[in-house]
Design a protein around this motif. Structure first.
Motif, short mmCIF file in Angstrom:
data_model
loop_
_atom_site.label_atom_id
_atom_site.label_comp_id
_atom_site.label_asym_id
_atom_site.label_seq_id
_atom_site.Cartn_x
_atom_site.Cartn_y
_atom_site.Cartn_z
N SER A 51 0.83 -1.20 0.00
CA SER A 51 0.00 0.00 0.00
C SER A 51 0.87 1.25 0.00
CB SER A 51 -0.92 0.02 1.23
OG SER A 51 -1.70 1.20 1.23
N GLU A 52 0.72 2.05 -1.04
CA GLU A 52 1.45 3.32 -1.12
C GLU A 52 0.52 4.50 -0.83
OE1 GLU A 52 4.95 2.77 -4.24
OE2 GLU A 52 3.04 2.18 -5.13
N THR A 53 -0.68 4.16 -0.34
CA THR A 53 -1.67 5.19 -0.03
C THR A 53 -1.96 5.27 1.46
OG1 THR A 53 -2.74 4.83 -2.18
CG2 THR A 53 -4.02 5.99 -0.50
N TYR A 54 -2.10 4.11 2.10
CA TYR A 54 -2.49 4.06 3.51
C TYR A 54 -1.32 3.63 4.39
CZ TYR A 54 -7.23 4.31 1.69
OH TYR A 54 -8.37 4.71 1.03
N SER A 55 -1.31 4.14 5.63
CA SER A 55 -0.32 3.75 6.62
C SER A 55 -1.01 3.00 7.75
CB SER A 55 0.40 4.98 7.18
OG SER A 55 1.07 5.68 6.16
N ARG A 56 -0.28 2.11 8.40
CA ARG A 56 -0.84 1.35 9.51
C ARG A 56 -0.73 2.13 10.81
NH1 ARG A 56 1.54 -1.52 13.40
NH2 ARG A 56 0.32 -3.13 14.48
N ALA A 57 0.41 2.79 11.05
CA ALA A 57 0.63 3.49 12.32
C ALA A 57 1.70 4.56 12.12
CB ALA A 57 1.06 2.52 13.41
N ALA A 58 1.71 5.53 13.01
CA ALA A 58 2.69 6.62 12.96
C ALA A 58 3.42 6.71 14.29
CB ALA A 58 2.01 7.94 12.64
N LEU A 100 3.96 0.68 4.43
CA LEU A 100 5.20 1.43 4.49
C LEU A 100 5.14 2.42 5.65
CD1 LEU A 100 5.58 2.14 0.66
CD2 LEU A 100 6.57 0.25 1.97
N ASP A 101 6.28 2.99 6.00
CA ASP A 101 6.30 3.92 7.13
C ASP A 101 5.48 5.17 6.82
OD1 ASP A 101 8.64 6.39 6.74
OD2 ASP A 101 8.56 4.76 5.28
N ALA A 102 4.83 5.70 7.85
CA ALA A 102 3.95 6.86 7.67
C ALA A 102 4.71 8.14 7.39
CB ALA A 102 3.07 7.03 8.91
N ALA A 103 5.95 8.23 7.87
CA ALA A 103 6.70 9.49 7.75
C ALA A 103 7.16 9.76 6.33
CB ALA A 103 7.91 9.46 8.69
N THR A 104 7.69 8.73 5.65
CA THR A 104 8.26 8.95 4.33
C THR A 104 7.62 8.10 3.23
OG1 THR A 104 9.97 7.22 4.48
CG2 THR A 104 10.47 9.38 5.48
N LEU A 127 12.46 -2.45 15.32
CA LEU A 127 11.35 -2.02 16.17
C LEU A 127 11.50 -0.53 16.44
CD1 LEU A 127 11.36 -5.00 18.70
CD2 LEU A 127 9.87 -4.68 16.71
N SER A 128 10.53 0.23 15.96
CA SER A 128 10.62 1.68 16.03
C SER A 128 9.47 2.30 16.82
CB SER A 128 10.60 2.26 14.61
OG SER A 128 9.41 1.87 13.95
N GLY A 129 8.61 1.44 17.38
CA GLY A 129 7.42 1.95 18.04
C GLY A 129 6.21 1.98 17.16
N THR A 130 6.39 1.73 15.86
CA THR A 130 5.27 1.76 14.93
C THR A 130 4.88 0.37 14.43
OG1 THR A 130 6.75 2.17 13.07
CG2 THR A 130 5.81 4.09 14.16
N ILE A 131 5.68 -0.66 14.76
CA ILE A 131 5.32 -2.02 14.37
C ILE A 131 5.24 -2.90 15.61
CG2 ILE A 131 6.40 -1.74 12.11
CD1 ILE A 131 8.64 -3.54 13.05
N LEU A 132 4.55 -4.01 15.46
CA LEU A 132 4.34 -4.91 16.59
C LEU A 132 5.57 -5.79 16.80
CD1 LEU A 132 2.07 -5.72 18.63
CD2 LEU A 132 1.55 -7.59 17.06
N GLU A 133 5.98 -5.92 18.06
CA GLU A 133 7.09 -6.80 18.39
C GLU A 133 6.57 -8.23 18.47
OE1 GLU A 133 10.56 -7.40 21.81
OE2 GLU A 133 9.14 -5.74 21.96
N GLY A 134 6.66 -8.94 17.37
CA GLY A 134 6.07 -10.26 17.29
C GLY A 134 6.86 -11.31 18.06
N GLY A 146 -7.30 -3.55 18.58
CA GLY A 146 -8.18 -3.70 17.44
C GLY A 146 -8.13 -2.56 16.45
N GLY A 147 -7.91 -1.35 16.94
CA GLY A 147 -7.89 -0.19 16.06
C GLY A 147 -6.84 -0.28 14.97
N ASN A 148 -5.68 -0.86 15.30
CA ASN A 148 -4.64 -1.02 14.29
C ASN A 148 -5.11 -1.92 13.16
OD1 ASN A 148 -2.91 0.50 15.88
ND2 ASN A 148 -1.86 -1.27 16.75
N TYR A 149 -5.84 -2.97 13.51
CA TYR A 149 -6.32 -3.93 12.51
C TYR A 149 -7.49 -3.35 11.73
CZ TYR A 149 -3.13 -7.11 14.79
OH TYR A 149 -1.99 -7.68 15.29
#
Length: 369
Positions: A193-200, A234-238, A264-271, A210-213
């Motif tokens: 997805s080059e339009t939507y971001s998952r988290a910032a 992709l990352d929300a910043a760039t 791990l940058s705080g924007t992805i889940l530590e699986g 649930g909100g992330n999903y």
């Protein structure tokens, strides 16, 4: 590994048995060909919380609908978290789960981020043990089957107002499952997805809520519509660096044997599966780099052969090879028809540990029954 020789926190749960369990024949039919997350066991574990009383009323009770007031806080403010792990039946009939302490720790971190009460590791593990022991007949055996466990917590106070709830409910439900993707282990197609971001940065990306999903569902639907099976964000910043799929972490295998995964940058889940794979890769002599992975570099590596494999991982799907990457601006083949050697070897090693076919040298298994 835990044993069953001494009392555990599971013994604190009152067992209120279902007086109308699923008939044996119907249960066996469900276990023969389980579909992910569609059939549930006879019971659920539950613990209640209030600001006045703390955690209380630990019980296993009949699986069934929840009665919610229309003003229940979770329905309006999405104050909710969850986890996912599995129970595995070994050849000797014993039942184990995999690194549940790590799930308990992440659950507590998610609770803190969502302003929910933190559940102790003892209650987290106790609820899982009590439920699995009560519904032991629901744990399938053979092949790549397991009992998927879904712990979750929600804000249960009835009120309208933007503040943290003063009441919460913690539950664990369970569903017998087979492979996450239809057709078993095979390369899947991923829409980038080059339009939507998952988290910032500063958001809830590192929490399992649930909100992330929910935010991933529209781009996921767009991926389906374009003939792809999953979406990668992709990352929300760039908008240039890989982050994660809607519900899985991602790894890139380079032809020189090094393996990279987004840091791990705080924007992805530590699986939990992610960290386990990193350890197994280290054990096998691979150099693992947790770093920013530019989409442009990945595509260039696939074109010149310096990237040999790409795979995704998570509790539900375990390890899944990625065979195709596409977006509005590119469409490339990663693997044609089968998983690569590194993906296959690490997946086999991980599942062999989980199902008791290989030595658990890191002490990851936890006995439930």
């Amino acid at each position: 590994m835990s044993t069953l020789a001494t009392p555990t926190s599971a013994d604190l749960f009152e067992i209120r048995r279902n007086d109308a369990p699923v008939p044996d024949a119907q249960r066996e039919e469900a276990l023969a060909a389980p579909r992910f997350g569609t059939v549930f066991t006879d019971h659920m574990a539950r613990v209640s919380w209030s600001q006045a009383d703390g955690w209380h009323d630990r019980r296993v009770e009949r699986y069934g609908p929840l009665q919610l007031d229309p003003a229940t806080a979770v329905l309006h403010y999405a104050q909710e978290i969850f986890e996912g792990l599995k129970a595995y039946r070994h050849d000797d009939g014993s039942v184990w789960t995999f690194r549940p302490q790590a799930n308990a720790e992440r659950f507590a971190r998610s609770a803190n981020r969502l302003a929910l009460p933190e559940l102790s590791e003892a209650d987290f593990l106790g609820a899982i043990e009590a439920l699995v022991r009560t519904d032991l007949a629901w744990v399938p055996g053979g092949g790549e089957k397991s009992l998927y466990l879904r712990p979750f917590m929600y804000a249960s106070e009835s009120f309208l107002g933007v503040r943290a709830s003063l009441e919460a409910e913690f539950l664990v439900i369970a569903s017998p499952v087979g492979p996450y993707f239809a057709g078993g282990v095979r390369p899947v197609s991923i829409w980038v997805s080059e339009t939507y971001s998952r988290a910032a940065a500063g958001g809830t990306g590192a929490a399992k809520c649930g909100g992330n999903y929910a935010a991933s569902l529209l781009p996921q639907q767009q991926a389906y519509d374009k003939g792809f099976e999953q979406v990668c964000f992709l990352d929300a910043a760039t908008g240039t660096y890989l982050e994660e799929l809607g519900g899985m972490n991602v790894f890139v295998v380079r032809s020189d044997g090094t393996v990279a995964t987004p840091a791990l940058s705080g924007t992805i889940l530590e699986g939990v599966t992610r960290s386990s794979i990193i350890q197994l890769l280290h054990d096998a002599g691979h150099r693992v780099q947790e770093e920013s992975i530019a989409l442009a570099d990945l595509l260039a590596g696939l074109a010149d052969g310096s990237v040999s494999e790409v795979f995704a991982c998570g509790t539900a799907a375990v390890i899944t090879p990625i065979g195709r990457l596409g977006s509005e601006t590119f469409d490339v083949t990663v693997a044609d028809g089968e998983a690569g050697p590194v993906t296959t070897r690490i997946r086999d090693e991980l599942t062999d540990i989980q199902y008791g076919r290989a030595q658990d040298r890191h002490g990851w298994l936890y006995r439930l029954a």
